[in-house]
Design a protein around this motif. Structure first.
Motif, PDB file in Angstrom:
ATOM      1  N   GLY A   1      -3.489   0.222   5.557  1.00 13.28           N
ATOM      2  CA  GLY A   1      -2.054   0.474   5.615  1.00 13.28           C
ATOM      3  C   GLY A   1      -1.713   1.658   6.499  1.00 13.28           C
ATOM      4  N   ASP A   2      -0.469   2.146   6.373  1.00 15.02           N
ATOM      5  CA  ASP A   2      -0.018   3.293   7.159  1.00 15.02           C
ATOM      6  C   ASP A   2      -0.786   4.543   6.779  1.00 15.02           C
ATOM      7  N   GLU A   3      -0.887   5.468   7.731  1.00 12.80           N
ATOM      8  CA  GLU A   3      -1.684   6.674   7.523  1.00 12.80           C
ATOM      9  C   GLU A   3      -1.212   7.474   6.308  1.00 12.80           C
ATOM     10  N   GLU A   4       0.114   7.530   6.108  1.00  9.31           N
ATOM     11  CA  GLU A   4       0.632   8.318   4.981  1.00  9.31           C
ATOM     12  C   GLU A   4       0.301   7.680   3.634  1.00  9.31           C
ATOM     13  N   ASP A   5      -0.051   6.403   3.656  1.00  7.44           N
ATOM     14  CA  ASP A   5      -0.395   5.710   2.415  1.00  7.44           C
ATOM     15  C   ASP A   5      -1.897   5.750   2.123  1.00  7.44           C
ATOM     16  N   GLN A   6      -2.680   6.264   3.057  1.00  6.98           N
ATOM     17  CA  GLN A   6      -4.125   6.280   2.888  1.00  6.98           C
ATOM     18  C   GLN A   6      -4.576   7.485   2.061  1.00  6.98           C
ATOM     19  N   THR A   7      -5.672   7.304   1.347  1.00  7.19           N
ATOM     20  CA  THR A   7      -6.240   8.384   0.531  1.00  7.19           C
ATOM     21  C   THR A   7      -7.708   8.532   0.893  1.00  7.19           C
ATOM     22  N   ASP A   8      -7.997   9.544   1.713  1.00  5.54           N
ATOM     23  CA  ASP A   8      -9.367   9.761   2.177  1.00  5.54           C
ATOM     24  C   ASP A   8     -10.105  10.652   1.182  1.00  5.54           C
ATOM     25  N   ARG A   9     -10.519  10.051   0.083  1.00  4.12           N
ATOM     26  CA  ARG A   9     -11.113  10.808  -1.018  1.00  4.12           C
ATOM     27  C   ARG A   9     -12.528  11.284  -0.701  1.00  4.12           C
ATOM     28  N   THR A  10     -12.941  12.350  -1.399  1.00  2.31           N
ATOM     29  CA  THR A  10     -14.318  12.842  -1.288  1.00  2.31           C
ATOM     30  C   THR A  10     -15.223  11.938  -2.104  1.00  2.31           C
ATOM     31  N   VAL A  11     -16.285  11.460  -1.481  1.00  2.43           N
ATOM     32  CA  VAL A  11     -17.229  10.560  -2.141  1.00  2.43           C
ATOM     33  C   VAL A  11     -18.364  11.345  -2.792  1.00  2.43           C
ATOM     34  N   VAL A  12     -18.918  12.305  -2.050  1.00  4.74           N
ATOM     35  CA  VAL A  12     -20.049  13.082  -2.539  1.00  4.74           C
ATOM     36  C   VAL A  12     -20.036  14.436  -1.841  1.00  4.74           C
ATOM     37  N   SER A  13     -20.566  15.458  -2.503  1.00  3.22           N
ATOM     38  CA  SER A  13     -20.638  16.791  -1.915  1.00  3.22           C
ATOM     39  C   SER A  13     -21.851  17.525  -2.467  1.00  3.22           C
TER      40      SER A  13
END
Length: 244
Positions: A180-192
């Motif tokens: 979808g649109d960039e503002e609707d995206q959620t680039d969550r942290t997977v691992v750290s």
């Protein structure tokens, strides 16, 4: 990724309701349903132990399953929902979604983390790997459905992380949270890679002890200054008496 084939044998059922479901479970059968796609819902029963055996394999939850009904027609499905008894090791019901070739579907697939032990943040910097996600929802055509998504941790240093946008995906696979649109995206942290909790707690304890010792030292200095001040006042008073 090579994907193992899963097949189940099922029988159609017409009766429904709690009493019928209890009867099936007593006979070692699991009530189930196939729905979606281009067909009508089909109520089935499955052999409990056979289904339970397949559930021991993680891939079963994100794999195309072939269900042969009454020894004849075969439906291609994915497992959509599973109900287990809250206190006993019994499967109470299974829902399967019918798939259609050429029609995208959404599924949750597991994440497989590799390179954790040899990454610099663990091997050289005494950090620990922290998993923020264990599976992700993807969208793809049935033929592109992966068994799992691999997460490479081998180059992570202390305080480094991997986000959804950094995952390497098989061809034809998209992550739903990045669509979808960039503002609707959620680039969550997977691992750290983080400092171990025990080390953080120890550091906090040491800081608290240091602050307590500093406060105590300040208190002792204050008392000593008060004592000196009282002594000077007494001396001044005595001098005044002598002058008189």
């Amino acid at each position: 990724m090579d994907m193992e084939a899963f097949e189940l044998n099922a029988e159609k059922r017409t009766a429904k309701g709690r009493a019928e479901n209890r009867r099936l479970r007593r006979e070692g059968r699991v009530p189930a349903i196939i729905y979606g796609g281009n067909g009508e819902p089909v109520m089935l029963t499955l052999e409990h132990n056979d289904l339970d055996h397949h559930l021991d394999n993680e891939a079963f939850f994100s794999h195309i399953i072939k269900i042969k009904i009454d020894g004849g027609a075969t439906e291609e499905v994915v497992l959509r929902d599973l109900q287990r008894h809250p206190a006993k090791p019994f499967i109470e019901h299974a829902d399967f979604l019918r798939i259609v070739a050429g029609e995208a579907l959404r599924m949750s697939v597991p994440l497989h983390f590799v390179g954790e032990e040899e990454c610099p943040g663990v091997a050289d910097e005494d950090g620990v790997v922290q998993h923020n996600m264990n599976d992700i929802e993807i969208e793809c055509l049935p033929r592109d459905l992966p068994e799992y998504i691999e997460v490479d941790c081998s180059k992570l240093h202390l305080h480094d992380s991997v986000h959804l946008s950094e995952l390497v995906l098989p061809e034809g696979v998209q992550i739903v949270e990045l669509m979808g649109d960039e503002e609707d995206q959620t680039d969550r942290t997977v691992v750290s890679v983080q400092v171990p909790r025990a080390a953080i707690e120890l550091e906090a304890e040491e800081e608290a002890e240091a602050e307590a010792e500093a406060a105590a030292a300040e208190g002792e200095e204050g008392e000593a200054e008060d004592g000196e001040s009282e002594g000077e006042d007494a001396g001044d008073a005595a001098d005044e008496d002598e002058d008189k």
